[in-house]
Design a protein around this motif. Structure first.
Motif, mmCIF file in Angstrom:
data_model
loop_
_atom_site.group_PDB
_atom_site.id
_atom_site.type_symbol
_atom_site.label_atom_id
_atom_site.label_comp_id
_atom_site.label_asym_id
_atom_site.label_seq_id
_atom_site.Cartn_x
_atom_site.Cartn_y
_atom_site.Cartn_z
ATOM 1 N N GLY A 8 44.816 31.621 48.714
ATOM 2 C CA GLY A 8 43.965 32.081 47.608
ATOM 3 C C GLY A 8 44.862 32.719 46.545
ATOM 4 N N LEU A 9 44.301 32.997 45.359
ATOM 5 C CA LEU A 9 45.156 33.454 44.249
ATOM 6 C C LEU A 9 46.006 34.672 44.582
ATOM 7 N N ALA A 10 45.417 35.637 45.311
ATOM 8 C CA ALA A 10 46.129 36.907 45.532
ATOM 9 C C ALA A 10 47.376 36.733 46.387
ATOM 10 N N THR A 11 47.395 35.701 47.232
ATOM 11 C CA THR A 11 48.502 35.567 48.190
ATOM 12 C C THR A 11 49.338 34.302 47.976
ATOM 13 N N ALA A 43 36.177 30.184 35.415
ATOM 14 C CA ALA A 43 35.094 30.636 36.298
ATOM 15 C C ALA A 43 34.748 32.099 36.044
ATOM 16 N N PHE A 44 35.597 32.812 35.293
ATOM 17 C CA PHE A 44 35.326 34.217 34.972
ATOM 18 C C PHE A 44 35.206 34.412 33.455
ATOM 19 N N SER A 45 34.808 33.336 32.771
ATOM 20 C CA SER A 45 34.666 33.398 31.308
ATOM 21 C C SER A 45 33.409 34.209 30.953
ATOM 22 N N PHE A 100 37.293 39.484 49.151
ATOM 23 C CA PHE A 100 38.236 40.544 49.532
ATOM 24 C C PHE A 100 38.624 41.369 48.304
ATOM 25 N N ALA A 101 39.036 40.667 47.230
ATOM 26 C CA ALA A 101 39.567 41.375 46.057
ATOM 27 C C ALA A 101 38.453 42.101 45.296
ATOM 28 N N GLY A 102 37.222 41.583 45.400
ATOM 29 C CA GLY A 102 36.162 42.117 44.548
ATOM 30 C C GLY A 102 35.315 43.208 45.151
ATOM 31 N N ASP A 126 35.549 45.628 47.936
ATOM 32 C CA ASP A 126 35.961 46.978 48.314
ATOM 33 C C ASP A 126 36.408 47.776 47.085
ATOM 34 N N THR A 127 37.107 47.089 46.184
ATOM 35 C CA THR A 127 37.595 47.733 44.957
ATOM 36 C C THR A 127 36.415 48.267 44.126
ATOM 37 N N THR A 128 35.457 47.379 43.845
ATOM 38 C CA THR A 128 34.328 47.768 42.994
ATOM 39 C C THR A 128 33.510 48.873 43.662
ATOM 40 N N VAL A 185 42.255 53.318 42.480
ATOM 41 C CA VAL A 185 41.836 52.758 43.775
ATOM 42 C C VAL A 185 42.853 51.783 44.355
ATOM 43 N N SER A 186 43.569 51.091 43.494
ATOM 44 C CA SER A 186 44.594 50.187 43.994
ATOM 45 C C SER A 186 45.939 50.784 43.543
ATOM 46 N N PRO A 187 46.439 51.785 44.281
ATOM 47 C CA PRO A 187 47.543 52.593 43.726
ATOM 48 C C PRO A 187 48.867 51.850 43.583
ATOM 49 N N ASN A 200 47.491 39.502 36.605
ATOM 50 C CA ASN A 200 46.604 40.658 36.769
ATOM 51 C C ASN A 200 45.293 40.205 37.410
ATOM 52 N N CYS A 201 44.334 41.131 37.477
ATOM 53 C CA CYS A 201 43.072 40.852 38.184
ATOM 54 C C CYS A 201 42.244 39.796 37.454
ATOM 55 N N LEU A 202 41.855 38.775 38.189
ATOM 56 C CA LEU A 202 41.020 37.727 37.596
ATOM 57 C C LEU A 202 39.588 38.232 37.370
ATOM 58 N N GLY A 203 39.188 39.209 38.178
ATOM 59 C CA GLY A 203 37.790 39.664 38.119
ATOM 60 C C GLY A 203 37.571 40.909 37.281
ATOM 61 N N LYS A 204 38.539 41.233 36.412
ATOM 62 C CA LYS A 204 38.467 42.464 35.618
ATOM 63 C C LYS A 204 37.153 42.576 34.812
ATOM 64 N N TYR A 229 34.396 40.845 35.162
ATOM 65 C CA TYR A 229 33.271 40.835 36.105
ATOM 66 C C TYR A 229 33.041 42.251 36.619
ATOM 67 N N ALA A 230 34.132 42.906 37.060
ATOM 68 C CA ALA A 230 34.018 44.237 37.663
ATOM 69 C C ALA A 230 33.453 45.237 36.661
ATOM 70 N N MET A 231 33.982 45.223 35.426
ATOM 71 C CA MET A 231 33.525 46.191 34.428
ATOM 72 C C MET A 231 32.038 45.965 34.117
ATOM 73 N N SER A 260 29.659 44.440 36.017
ATOM 74 C CA SER A 260 28.752 44.744 37.137
ATOM 75 C C SER A 260 28.644 46.264 37.334
ATOM 76 N N MET A 261 29.762 46.981 37.166
ATOM 77 C CA MET A 261 29.704 48.434 37.376
ATOM 78 C C MET A 261 28.873 49.109 36.289
ATOM 79 N N LYS A 262 29.030 48.644 35.032
ATOM 80 C CA LYS A 262 28.282 49.277 33.938
ATOM 81 C C LYS A 262 26.779 49.055 34.112
HETATM 82 C C1 HEM Z 1 37.150 47.788 40.041
HETATM 83 C C2 HEM Z 1 37.336 46.641 40.643
HETATM 84 C C3 HEM Z 1 38.644 45.939 40.787
HETATM 85 C C4 HEM Z 1 39.917 46.431 40.770
HETATM 86 C C5 HEM Z 1 40.362 47.870 40.588
HETATM 87 C C6 HEM Z 1 40.809 45.303 40.959
HETATM 88 C C7 HEM Z 1 42.191 45.381 40.986
HETATM 89 C C8 HEM Z 1 43.038 44.307 41.165
HETATM 90 C C9 HEM Z 1 44.469 44.399 41.234
HETATM 91 C C10 HEM Z 1 45.267 45.683 41.108
HETATM 92 C C11 HEM Z 1 44.951 43.149 41.410
HETATM 93 C C12 HEM Z 1 46.413 42.738 41.580
HETATM 94 C C13 HEM Z 1 46.685 42.772 43.054
HETATM 95 C C14 HEM Z 1 48.114 42.539 43.410
HETATM 96 O O1 HEM Z 1 48.906 42.054 42.597
HETATM 97 O O2 HEM Z 1 48.430 42.874 44.549
HETATM 98 C C15 HEM Z 1 43.827 42.254 41.486
HETATM 99 C C16 HEM Z 1 43.929 40.886 41.685
HETATM 100 C C17 HEM Z 1 42.836 40.060 41.815
HETATM 101 N N1 HEM Z 1 41.509 40.404 41.702
HETATM 102 FE FE1 HEM Z 1 40.801 42.256 41.270
HETATM 103 N N2 HEM Z 1 40.070 44.168 41.097
HETATM 104 C C18 HEM Z 1 38.742 44.505 40.992
HETATM 105 C C19 HEM Z 1 37.663 43.652 41.060
HETATM 106 C C20 HEM Z 1 37.738 42.299 41.254
HETATM 107 C C21 HEM Z 1 36.607 41.409 41.320
HETATM 108 C C22 HEM Z 1 35.150 41.845 41.149
HETATM 109 C C23 HEM Z 1 37.083 40.164 41.583
HETATM 110 C C24 HEM Z 1 36.346 38.858 41.755
HETATM 111 C C25 HEM Z 1 35.066 38.721 41.804
HETATM 112 C C26 HEM Z 1 38.535 40.263 41.656
HETATM 113 C C27 HEM Z 1 39.379 39.198 41.881
HETATM 114 C C28 HEM Z 1 40.752 39.281 41.897
HETATM 115 C C29 HEM Z 1 41.623 38.148 42.158
HETATM 116 C C30 HEM Z 1 41.184 36.717 42.431
HETATM 117 C C31 HEM Z 1 42.930 38.640 42.104
HETATM 118 C C32 HEM Z 1 44.215 37.829 42.267
HETATM 119 C C33 HEM Z 1 44.671 37.398 40.876
HETATM 120 C C34 HEM Z 1 45.937 36.550 40.855
HETATM 121 O O3 HEM Z 1 46.857 36.779 41.646
HETATM 122 O O4 HEM Z 1 45.973 35.659 40.003
HETATM 123 N N3 HEM Z 1 38.882 41.566 41.454
HETATM 124 N N4 HEM Z 1 42.663 42.977 41.320
#
Ligand code: HEM
Length: 493
Positions: A111-114, A130-132, A301-303, A305-307, A367-369, A439-443, A445-447, A449-451
């Motif tokens: 997946g994208l994160a790994t 998909a996150f437009s 996973f990424a979306g 717990d963070t949100t 949250v993601s220090p 950076n985060c693909l779901g940025k 989306y997260a902002m 949904s939280m608002k």
């Molecule tokens: C407040 C909520 C969120 C925070 C603080 C956050 C934070 C982050 C951070 C710091 C990364 C980089 C991780 C790394 O490099 O190790 C990341 C990556 C990612 N996040 Fe988020 N995230 C949030 C919500 C979301 C949501 C809601 C989704 C999807 C629905 C999402 C999907 C992703 C994906 C797919 C990546 C990997 C991007 C890549 O490597 O191209 N995130 N996020």
């Protein structure tokens, strides 16, 4: 016996590497307290509260040293970077994730994160749309529906004194993610729901335990451990669910007339992430089933717990600051009046103070220090050089709490986001979603949904709490161990 021999062999390799390694004079200075052979490993052992305390101290040393410091676990060197410009430079130069992310591959695969950089480049390009904004606006009804659910679920706590609101934000966010990512309402199947929730919580603590117990970093030792057996049991549940949903959705997909729906739709169409992946897979042959599953798992996973964690901290901080809470309410009243109507796209652009409160929440509790990258070439930073082959922890906590913010850095002050002059004099002040190309693909989306969630919550309830009682720990994400309790009362109309 075999384990003992292996640990001894690893230690012997450690001694050799440690003796051979002579730090370069341009390399960031070492954190104090390294021991021969194990380096700083003894400082990382213990519980996750201790780990968080070590992490904060490492950031402090990094600030003092001009933006970077280093520590080691046996022969392995980690840099801790807290300078925002350096953070951005590394983010854009070294796109490869650190070895530590390999642990997550059992769950998230490629997946994208790994994923490795060549796979990531192709898949990120495919998945950006998909996150437009158009897709996200199609989620507004779900976000609004979920905010109503949260308000309703919380009714049982009204007037009852202190309670732990984490369970509420966690469950609500997980449901929202299931609806928008997989297109299913997980509440319809309570058994599946609780099994999945428990497995998600369990896998996070398994991963954290593996990261902390450095002898389990070796796949060979890990594969023999009881922790690995626990991981396998969790993965069975975690992988089965998306495969099960994928099978059902594939069958539905063949039967519905997408073009007709798009032609007759009046507003933005609700299109879960899974449907976009299916489209790319069926129409362009972009993904196979395993890859679809990996992208679904990664978004979950990424979306979630963070949100959920940001919402939890936000409620506690707002409950601890009555004036901030009244200002949020005033803004909501100006936009919605007495009306309990849904939040629209236009409303979102008017909730300027709420936006500032969210940003300040994420600055105050990062949250993601840390995010970790592999240094795959030498990089010259402002004051130091990072060398090829080492690992780098870029710290959003280190950026958000940097002394450059000034004497009020430790105060919760949403107003600072409303006046650019009160922000520090550098561009990358907000690194909660990481920085740069990966950076985060779901940025967005997260902002959004939280608002939407908070805009309804604060219209309905007045919260109180005391965030100063918090004790935090680091379990991949920053989490409270204790003190995250609030009370709620209904607002009079
Ligand atoms: C407040 C909520 C969120 C925070 C603080 C956050 C934070 C982050 C951070 C710091 C990364 C980089 C991780 C790394 O490099 O190790 C990341 C990556 C990612 N996040 Fe988020 N995230 C949030 C919500 C979301 C949501 C809601 C989704 C999807 C629905 C999402 C999907 C992703 C994906 C797919 C990546 C990997 C991007 C890549 O490597 O191209 N995130 N996020």
């Amino acid at each position: 016996m075999l384990t003992v021999v292996l640990i001894l062999s690893l230690m012997a390799c450690g001694i050799l590497s440690w003796w051979r390694r002579i730090p370069n004079k341009d390399e960031p200075p070492a954190y104090p307290g390294a021991l021969p052979l194990i380096g700083h490993a003894h400082l990382l052992l213990g519980d996750s509260v201790k780990l968080w305390n070590f992490a904060k101290k490492a950031c402090l040393e990094s600030w003092k040293a001009g933006g970077a410091v280093s520590f080691s676990i046996g022969p392995k060197v980690f840099y801790v970077v807290t300078d925002p410009e350096d953070f951005l430079k590394i983010s854009n130069t070294c796109l490869q994730k650190d070895h530590i992310y390999e642990f997550f591959k059992a769950w998230l695969g490629n997946g994208l994160a790994t994923s490795s950089v060549p796979v990531w480049k192709i898949h990120r390009k495919l998945l950006n749309p998909a996150f437009s904004p158009t897709v996200l606006h199609g989620f507004l009804d779900v976000f609004n529906g979920q905010s109503r659910r949260l308000v309703k679920d919380l009714e049982v706590e009204v007037g009852k004194g202190q309670f732990d609101h984490w369970i509420y934000t966690r469950n609500n966010t997980l449901e929202t993610l299931c609806l928008t990512v997989m297109g299913v309402d997980i509440r319809d199947d309570q058994k599946l729901y609780s099994e999945y929730i428990n497995a998600v919580a369990e896998i996070n603590s398994i991963m954290m335990e593996r990261i902390q117990k450095f002898w389990l970093h070796s796949d060979f030792i890990y594969n023999w451990s009881a922790l690995k057996r626990k991981q396998d049991a969790c993965l069975k549940i975690l992988h089965n669910m998306p495969y099960f949903i994928l099978k059902q959705r594939k069958a539905d997909y063949q039967n519905f007339d997408k073009k007709q729906i798009e032609k007759t739709a009046k507003g933005p169409i609700f299109k879960p992430f899974l449907d976009i992946l299916l489209e790319l897979s069926i129409e362009e042959g972009a993904f196979n089933d395993r890859q679809i599953r990996e992208h679904l798992d990664t978004a979950m996973f990424a979306g979630h717990d963070t949100t959920a964690t940001v919402l939890m901290y936000n409620m506690l901080l707002v409950g601890s600051h009555p004036q901030v809470q009244e200002k949020i309410f005033e803004e909501l009243f100006n936009v919605f009046g007495d009306d309990d109507r849904d939040v629209t796209k236009r409303d979102l652009s008017q909730l300027i103070y709420l936006d500032a409160v969210l940003k300040e929440t994420m600055r105050f509790y990062s949250v993601s220090p840390f995010v970790a990258r592999l240094i795959d070439r030498d990089i010259k930073l402002r004051n130091w050089t990072l060398f090829k082959g080492q690992s780098c922890l870029m710290s959003s906590y280190g950026v958000h709490m940097h002394p450059l913010w000034g004497p009020d850095v430790e105060q919760f002050k949403p107003e600072r986001w409303l006046d650019p002059a009160s922000l520090p004099d550098f561009a990358n002040w907000h690194s909660s979603f990481s920085l740069g190309r990966r950076n985060c693909l779901g940025k967005a989306y997260a902002m959004m949904s939280m608002k939407v969630t908070l805009a309804r919550l604060y219209r309905h309830y007045r919260l109180s709490g005391d965030h100063t009682k918090l004790v935090n720990k680091m379990e991949i994400l920053l989490k409270p161990v204790s003190g995250h309790h609030i009370t709620i009362v209904k607002r009079n109309k």
